[in-house]
Scaffold this motif. Structure first.
Motif, PDB file in Angstrom:
ATOM      1  N   ILE A  62       5.060-105.596  19.493  1.00 22.98           N
ATOM      2  CA  ILE A  62       3.694-105.097  19.394  1.00 22.98           C
ATOM      3  C   ILE A  62       2.871-105.997  18.474  1.00 22.98           C
ATOM      4  O   ILE A  62       3.396-106.874  17.791  1.00 22.98           O
ATOM      5  N   SER A  63       1.571-105.776  18.491  1.00 15.37           N
ATOM      6  CA  SER A  63       0.622-106.355  17.528  1.00 15.37           C
ATOM      7  C   SER A  63       0.616-107.875  17.466  1.00 15.37           C
ATOM      8  O   SER A  63       0.651-108.465  16.381  1.00 15.37           O
ATOM      9  N   PRO A  64       0.545-108.588  18.595  1.00 15.45           N
ATOM     10  CA  PRO A  64       0.420-110.045  18.505  1.00 15.45           C
ATOM     11  C   PRO A  64      -0.901-110.436  17.860  1.00 15.45           C
ATOM     12  O   PRO A  64      -1.918-109.761  18.041  1.00 15.45           O
ATOM     13  N   ALA A  65      -0.879-111.532  17.099  1.00 15.85           N
ATOM     14  CA  ALA A  65      -2.081-112.025  16.412  1.00 15.85           C
ATOM     15  C   ALA A  65      -2.045-113.535  16.379  1.00 15.85           C
ATOM     16  O   ALA A  65      -1.063-114.127  15.925  1.00 15.85           O
ATOM     17  N   TRP A  66      -3.110-114.178  16.868  1.00 28.54           N
ATOM     18  CA  TRP A  66      -3.203-115.637  16.888  1.00 28.54           C
ATOM     19  C   TRP A  66      -3.527-116.179  15.504  1.00 28.54           C
ATOM     20  O   TRP A  66      -4.379-115.638  14.795  1.00 28.54           O
ATOM     21  N   SER A  67      -2.897-117.294  15.145  1.00 32.56           N
ATOM     22  CA  SER A  67      -3.336-118.028  13.967  1.00 32.56           C
ATOM     23  C   SER A  67      -4.691-118.667  14.269  1.00 32.56           C
ATOM     24  O   SER A  67      -5.028-118.907  15.433  1.00 32.56           O
ATOM     25  N   PRO A  68      -5.502-118.954  13.253  1.00 31.67           N
ATOM     26  CA  PRO A  68      -6.843-119.494  13.507  1.00 31.67           C
ATOM     27  C   PRO A  68      -6.856-120.804  14.267  1.00 31.67           C
ATOM     28  O   PRO A  68      -7.828-121.103  14.965  1.00 31.67           O
ATOM     29  N   ASP A  69      -5.796-121.616  14.152  1.00 30.38           N
ATOM     30  CA  ASP A  69      -5.764-122.885  14.876  1.00 30.38           C
ATOM     31  C   ASP A  69      -5.111-122.759  16.249  1.00 30.38           C
ATOM     32  O   ASP A  69      -5.015-123.744  16.985  1.00 30.38           O
ATOM     33  N   GLY A  70      -4.685-121.567  16.629  1.00 29.53           N
ATOM     34  CA  GLY A  70      -4.102-121.344  17.948  1.00 29.53           C
ATOM     35  C   GLY A  70      -2.710-121.895  18.126  1.00 29.53           C
ATOM     36  O   GLY A  70      -2.172-121.869  19.235  1.00 29.53           O
ATOM     37  N   ALA A 124       1.689-104.734  11.830  1.00 23.37           N
ATOM     38  CA  ALA A 124       0.244-105.008  11.875  1.00 23.37           C
ATOM     39  C   ALA A 124      -0.173-106.299  11.189  1.00 23.37           C
ATOM     40  O   ALA A 124      -1.051-106.306  10.324  1.00 23.37           O
ATOM     41  N   PRO A 125       0.407-107.462  11.561  1.00 24.17           N
ATOM     42  CA  PRO A 125       0.003-108.712  10.911  1.00 24.17           C
ATOM     43  C   PRO A 125      -1.401-109.145  11.317  1.00 24.17           C
ATOM     44  O   PRO A 125      -1.825-108.940  12.453  1.00 24.17           O
ATOM     45  N   ALA A 126      -2.120-109.741  10.378  1.00 23.66           N
ATOM     46  CA  ALA A 126      -3.457-110.290  10.641  1.00 23.66           C
ATOM     47  C   ALA A 126      -3.633-111.551   9.815  1.00 23.66           C
ATOM     48  O   ALA A 126      -3.372-111.546   8.609  1.00 23.66           O
ATOM     49  N   TRP A 127      -4.073-112.645  10.442  1.00 24.67           N
ATOM     50  CA  TRP A 127      -4.239-113.924   9.760  1.00 24.67           C
ATOM     51  C   TRP A 127      -5.551-113.969   8.991  1.00 24.67           C
ATOM     52  O   TRP A 127      -6.583-113.474   9.454  1.00 24.67           O
ATOM     53  N   SER A 128      -5.529-114.629   7.840  1.00 24.06           N
ATOM     54  CA  SER A 128      -6.775-114.958   7.156  1.00 24.06           C
ATOM     55  C   SER A 128      -7.469-116.076   7.931  1.00 24.06           C
ATOM     56  O   SER A 128      -6.822-116.843   8.650  1.00 24.06           O
ATOM     57  N   PRO A 129      -8.797-116.189   7.846  1.00 23.66           N
ATOM     58  CA  PRO A 129      -9.516-117.205   8.616  1.00 23.66           C
ATOM     59  C   PRO A 129      -9.066-118.634   8.348  1.00 23.66           C
ATOM     60  O   PRO A 129      -9.181-119.490   9.230  1.00 23.66           O
ATOM     61  N   ASP A 130      -8.547-118.924   7.151  1.00 21.26           N
ATOM     62  CA  ASP A 130      -8.074-120.272   6.879  1.00 21.26           C
ATOM     63  C   ASP A 130      -6.596-120.465   7.223  1.00 21.26           C
ATOM     64  O   ASP A 130      -6.054-121.561   7.058  1.00 21.26           O
TER      65      ASP A 130
END
Length: 421
Positions: free
Chosen positions: A193-201, A238-244
């Motif tokens: 569950i809960s996939p999350a992309w890193s900001p650079d993809g 529930a992982p979420a990346w920081s914008p950097d």
């Protein structure tokens, strides 16, 4: 976490899906103003494995900005159109092109965009690609056409990630933005569950239950190499990346109840940033990295809050209704998408964070997991239709919706990837 279903967006089966399980696009709704455009069939595209012109047209129609005008026959980019004829067919723009097989086995995909209303040539491009990249070439053509005619960046060559379920076989997939092509990133008999992309993809974070508990992993998209990031006592979710891209926010129960923590993208010791007596979960960073939006029941029922990214006092954001979850923030930071319960229904809604104005976008009853396109013009979400779990995209006014139809698979947990492919 505020999951309502046994299948939330789950893990993946042991094999990559067959071609029959790919998606097709079904578009519904009419926008207030749509630019009429003709995408002529490209010369010799039938000699390749992809209908390039059909992919371009589907992309543009899915955006909600364009209305396709049918035309018989084939037109390549070398022929100047008779503009009066196309104006009589009510087309404002025209795309023509060709697909030529090269000696080395690649295909040369060429196109030209014409402004029918003004009778001018808006230019074109040539893409020399291998067979696996034919779809990507079509998406890039659609991106260029979209940008030429709207002045805004297209998102058709970006990617999405989502989870399919077939019986007890779960698959995390990475595909084109229309849900086709792509690869199986992970297969498992246990939920993901809960996939999350890193900001650079380049990476995906997600939660896997393969060890019979919730563990947060990070996986390199290209190589498939992965590493556990959070495997502490209790649940890790529930992982979420920081914008950097330097850190992740996540929900841990290592000290008892579900609370929010920050940790380095490399792992290490997490730092707790909420200290409530309730459940705090589903964190997401604001685009500028200064705030974290999250869901908490500290006020009695689940609502969306925000606080400084490093921790601090939390401010309640949603007040309409008793149950609001799954925050997603538009790339410009102005719009909050979320899931609101209305009676026994769960519907996709948005809120203007400046004015507080809310808009309901759907008439379905079991919506989940909203995610903005990187240009902020579309949302992808999961819902239930025809007895199946399906993916939809919608324009921000809710007027143009696209259903991505799978072949007998339940599909959940979509997340839209960044630019930069």
């Amino acid at each position: 976490m505020w999951q309502r279903r046994a299948f939330l967006g789950a893990a993946s089966a042991a094999l990559a899906l067959p071609a029959a399980a790919q998606f097709r696009v079904e578009i519904s709704g009419v926008g207030a103003t749509q630019l009429p455009i003709t995408i002529a069939r490209f010369r010799d595209e039938d000699k390749s494995s992809q209908a390039i012109s059909a992919i371009v047209r589907a992309d543009l129609e899915r955006s909600g900005v364009f209305r396709g005008i049918d035309v018989p026959g084939v037109m390549d980019e070398t022929v100047q159109p008779v503009f009066a004829e196309w104006r009589s067919r009510s087309a404002d723009a025209l795309v023509t092109g060709s697909v030529t097989r090269l000696a080395d086995g690649r295909f040369d995909v060429r196109y030209k965009l014409w402004d029918v209303a003004k009778g001018t040539d808006l230019g074109g491009q040539s893409h020399a690609v291998t067979v696996p990249d034919l779809r990507l070439a079509a998406h890039r053509i659609a991106d260029t056409v979209y940008e030429k005619l709207t002045g805004e960046k297209g998102v058709f060559s970006t990617r999405i990630a989502y989870v399919t379920r077939a019986g007890r076989r779960f698959t995390l997939r990475i595909t084109d933005a229309d849900g086709e092509g792509g690869q199986a990133a992970l297969a498992s008999p246990e939920p993901i569950i809960s996939p999350a992309w890193s900001p650079d993809g380049r990476e995906l974070a997600y939660v896997s239950f393969e060890t019979q508990k919730a563990v947060v992993w990070v996986q390199d998209v290209s190589s498939g190499q992965r590493r556990p990031i959070a495997n502490f006592r209790g649940s890790n979710s529930a992982p979420a990346w920081s914008p950097d891209g330097s850190q992740l926010a996540l929900t841990l129960t290592r000290e008892g109840g579900s609370q929010l923590y920050l940790m380095s993208r490399e792992g290490g010791t997490p730092r707790r940033i909420t200290h409530s007596s309730g459940i705090d979960t589903e964190p997401v960073f604001s685009p500028d990295g200064k705030q974290i939006f999250f869901v908490s029941d500290r006020g009695g029922g689940p609502q969306i809050y925000r606080m400084p990214a490093g921790g601090g006092n939390a401010e309640r954001v949603t007040f309409s209704g008793s149950y609001n979850i799954s925050p997603s923030i538009s790339p410009d930071g102005r719009l909050l998408a979320y899931i609101a319960r209305q009676g026994n229904s769960f519907k996709l809604a948005t809120m203007d964070l400046g004015s507080g104005t809310t808009t309901q976008l759907t008439d379905t009853t079991d919506d989940e997991s909203p995610s903005f396109a990187p240009n902020g013009k579309l949302l992808i979400y999961a819902t239930r239709a025809g007895g199946r779990d399906v993916l939809m995209t919608t324009t921000l006014d809710g007027k143009i919706k696209t259903r991505l139809l799978s072949s007998g698979l339940d599909v959940r947990e979509p997340v839209w990837g960044p630019y930069g492919r």
